[in-house]
Write a protein that holds these residues in place. Structure first.
Motif, PDB file in Angstrom:
ATOM      1  N   GLY A   9      -7.389 -38.156  40.475  1.00  0.00           N
ATOM      2  CA  GLY A   9      -6.433 -39.054  39.837  1.00  0.00           C
ATOM      3  C   GLY A   9      -5.593 -38.365  38.776  1.00  0.00           C
ATOM      4  O   GLY A   9      -4.542 -38.873  38.388  1.00  0.00           O
ATOM      5  N   ASP A  51      -2.329 -44.578  43.612  1.00  0.00           N
ATOM      6  CA  ASP A  51      -2.520 -45.740  42.721  1.00  0.00           C
ATOM      7  C   ASP A  51      -1.192 -46.436  42.435  1.00  0.00           C
ATOM      8  O   ASP A  51      -1.127 -47.668  42.367  1.00  0.00           O
ATOM      9  N   GLU A  67      -5.530 -46.625  51.976  1.00  0.00           N
ATOM     10  CA  GLU A  67      -6.094 -46.039  53.197  1.00  0.00           C
ATOM     11  C   GLU A  67      -6.522 -47.128  54.188  1.00  0.00           C
ATOM     12  O   GLU A  67      -6.214 -47.040  55.380  1.00  0.00           O
TER      13      GLU A  67
HETATM   14  O1  KG4 Z   1     -11.973 -37.760  41.349  1.00  0.00           O
HETATM   15  P1  KG4 Z   1     -11.772 -39.209  41.026  1.00  0.00           P
HETATM   16  O2  KG4 Z   1     -12.872 -40.174  41.344  1.00  0.00           O
HETATM   17  O3  KG4 Z   1     -11.470 -39.380  39.527  1.00  0.00           O
HETATM   18  C1  KG4 Z   1     -10.674 -38.494  38.871  1.00  0.00           C
HETATM   19  O4  KG4 Z   1      -9.445 -38.632  39.006  1.00  0.00           O
HETATM   20  O5  KG4 Z   1     -11.242 -37.629  38.210  1.00  0.00           O
HETATM   21  O6  KG4 Z   1     -10.428 -39.646  41.773  1.00  0.00           O
HETATM   22  C2  KG4 Z   1      -9.914 -40.944  41.648  1.00  0.00           C
HETATM   23  C3  KG4 Z   1      -8.648 -41.008  42.448  1.00  0.00           C
HETATM   24  C4  KG4 Z   1      -7.929 -42.333  42.281  1.00  0.00           C
HETATM   25  O7  KG4 Z   1      -6.565 -42.057  42.029  1.00  0.00           O
HETATM   26  C5  KG4 Z   1      -8.123 -43.000  43.640  1.00  0.00           C
HETATM   27  O8  KG4 Z   1      -7.092 -43.877  43.993  1.00  0.00           O
HETATM   28  C6  KG4 Z   1      -8.193 -41.819  44.564  1.00  0.00           C
HETATM   29  O9  KG4 Z   1      -8.924 -40.841  43.852  1.00  0.00           O
HETATM   30  N1  KG4 Z   1      -8.881 -42.133  45.820  1.00  0.00           N
HETATM   31  C7  KG4 Z   1      -8.311 -42.121  47.035  1.00  0.00           C
HETATM   32  C8  KG4 Z   1      -9.295 -42.544  47.952  1.00  0.00           C
HETATM   33  N2  KG4 Z   1     -10.440 -42.800  47.262  1.00  0.00           N
HETATM   34  C9  KG4 Z   1     -10.184 -42.536  45.947  1.00  0.00           C
HETATM   35  N3  KG4 Z   1      -7.069 -41.789  47.416  1.00  0.00           N
HETATM   36  C10 KG4 Z   1      -6.785 -41.873  48.728  1.00  0.00           C
HETATM   37  N4  KG4 Z   1      -7.653 -42.285  49.673  1.00  0.00           N
HETATM   38  C11 KG4 Z   1      -8.921 -42.633  49.338  1.00  0.00           C
HETATM   39  N5  KG4 Z   1      -9.784 -43.032  50.267  1.00  0.00           N
END
Ligand code: KG4
Ligand code: ZN
Length: 363
Positions: A144, A174, A191
């Protein structure tokens, strides 16, 4: 130091409060003894994103209990530990201070060394906790707050090949979700809806495609989505699904192109590595369409693809404990004055890229 080391790890840089204990044996093999994560997602959901002060307060409320739980599940006392590791940045400063100060207190009280870990190094080294991955390897971090390619040369040795010049990939998911009136975090919902949509209906841009560097850009793509959404006015369910599918298709094509460049640069720098490992970390790595892109690229370019399980790909403390263990094995410990840092690039020599590295954003 005995050959097997036991490290407590603490992670509080964003909206997960986490504590874990890992072991590292004399051969460098890792084992997770406990891994406790408390997500604050529901605390932040009403605001459509992470609110720094709410996050810091929640860490203060929950961290001691989570550490006690992680120690109890590992069956250890503080005296059994060989070191205490905590994320010291980059991230939301208030939260980082909570975790780092807690780690200092435990280290001081138990007379154990402190390891102040760069959160990104935690993501970068996770694969080595699970299996014997040799340096150097290629890391794609898609979360993110970060979207970057790093050549991981060794513990503490990173060379950044490229980064986003504006939004992080998870942030783009997001923001698109928000434009479509979907909840936060948007990635999983985009997704899911994309599966029912037509990926060719909207011809969204493929940002930076064909460029010779390894950077990313997602803000133009987001703007294109906004224009389509505005033009459509009232959106049917099919419209929403088609926007999601077309957005995802644009991201997938962009990632395949950027990956090609990164592999080229990695191979130029390391011709001696015949089948380099490609590690994909961060929450966006959970996306199945992108996973298929990485699998195709791995087959095409002769890479060994490693996507750690989601629990270890998203923010957690096992990765922080493990990075602490790897650093401790090299004698890299920190003074009690170790600072908390909102920004802390992995590759200190990297040229700054305008717009990259969100202020206080997720890592
Ligand atoms: O690594 P993470 O859990 O937290 C940090 O950012 O550190 O990543 C969260 C991000 C969020 O923006 C969320 O929308 C994205 O990962 N995300 C996804 C999916 N699952 C989580 N983006 C696209 N497809 C997914 N299935
Ligand atoms: Zn992270």
């Amino acid at each position: 130091m005995t050959s097997r080391t036991l490290i407590l790890g603490i992670e509080t840089s964003c909206d997960e409060t986490a504590a874990a204990v890992v072991a590292r044996d004399g051969e460098g093999r890792g084992e997770i003894l406990s891994n406790v994560v408390l997500s604050q997602l529901k605390d932040h959901a009403p605001y459509g994103g992470v609110v720094p002060e709410i996050a810091a307060r929640a860490h203060v409320t929950h961290l001691d209990r989570l550490i006690a739980q992680a120690m109890a599940e590992a069956g250890l006392n503080y005296n059994d530990l060989d070191g205490v590791a905590a994320t010291a940045g980059p991230g939301l400063l208030g939260g980082v201070i909570v975790g780092l100060t807690m780690a200092k207190a435990i280290a001081l009280a138990s007379g154990k060394p402190l390891i102040a870990v760069n959160h990104l190094e935690g993501h970068a080294l996770t694969a080595r906790l699970l299996q014997d991955v040799k340096f150097p390897y290629l890391l794609l971090l898609i979360s993110g707050g970060h979207t970057q390619f790093q050549v991981v040369e060794g513990v503490g040795k990173y060379h950044r090949l490229g980064t986003t010049i504006d939004d992080a990939l998870g942030e783009a998911f997001d923001k698109v979700a928000k434009l479509l009136g979907l909840g936060y975090p948007g990635g999983p919902q985009v997704e899911a809806l994309a599966r029912r949509g037509h990926p060719q209906r909207f011809d969204f841009p493929r940002p930076l495609k064909g460029r010779k560097d390894c950077n990313f850009s997602f803000s133009g793509l987001k703007t294109a989505v906004r224009e389509v959404v505005n033009d459509l006015g009232t959106l049917s369910d099919q419209d929403v699904a088609d926007v999601c599918a077309s957005f995802e298709a644009a991201v997938a094509e962009t990632m395949a192109d950027r990956l090609k460049m990164a592999v080229h640069q990695f191979r130029t720098a390391h011709p001696e590595v015949p089948n380099p490992a490609l590690i994909v970390a961060g929450g966006v790595a959970a996306n199945q369409k992108l996973k298929a892109v990485f699998e195709r690229a791995a087959a095409l370019h002769g890479l060994q693809l490693i996507v750690p399980p989601a629990k270890l790909c998203t923010d957690n403390a096992a990765m922080i404990a493990w990075a602490g263990a790897e650093r401790l094995a090299l004698g890299l410990t920190d003074e009690m004055g170790a600072p908390a840092r909102a920004r802390w690039p992995l590759d200190a020599a990297q040229a700054p890229v305008y717009g990259s590295g969100k202020l206080g954003g997720k890592a």
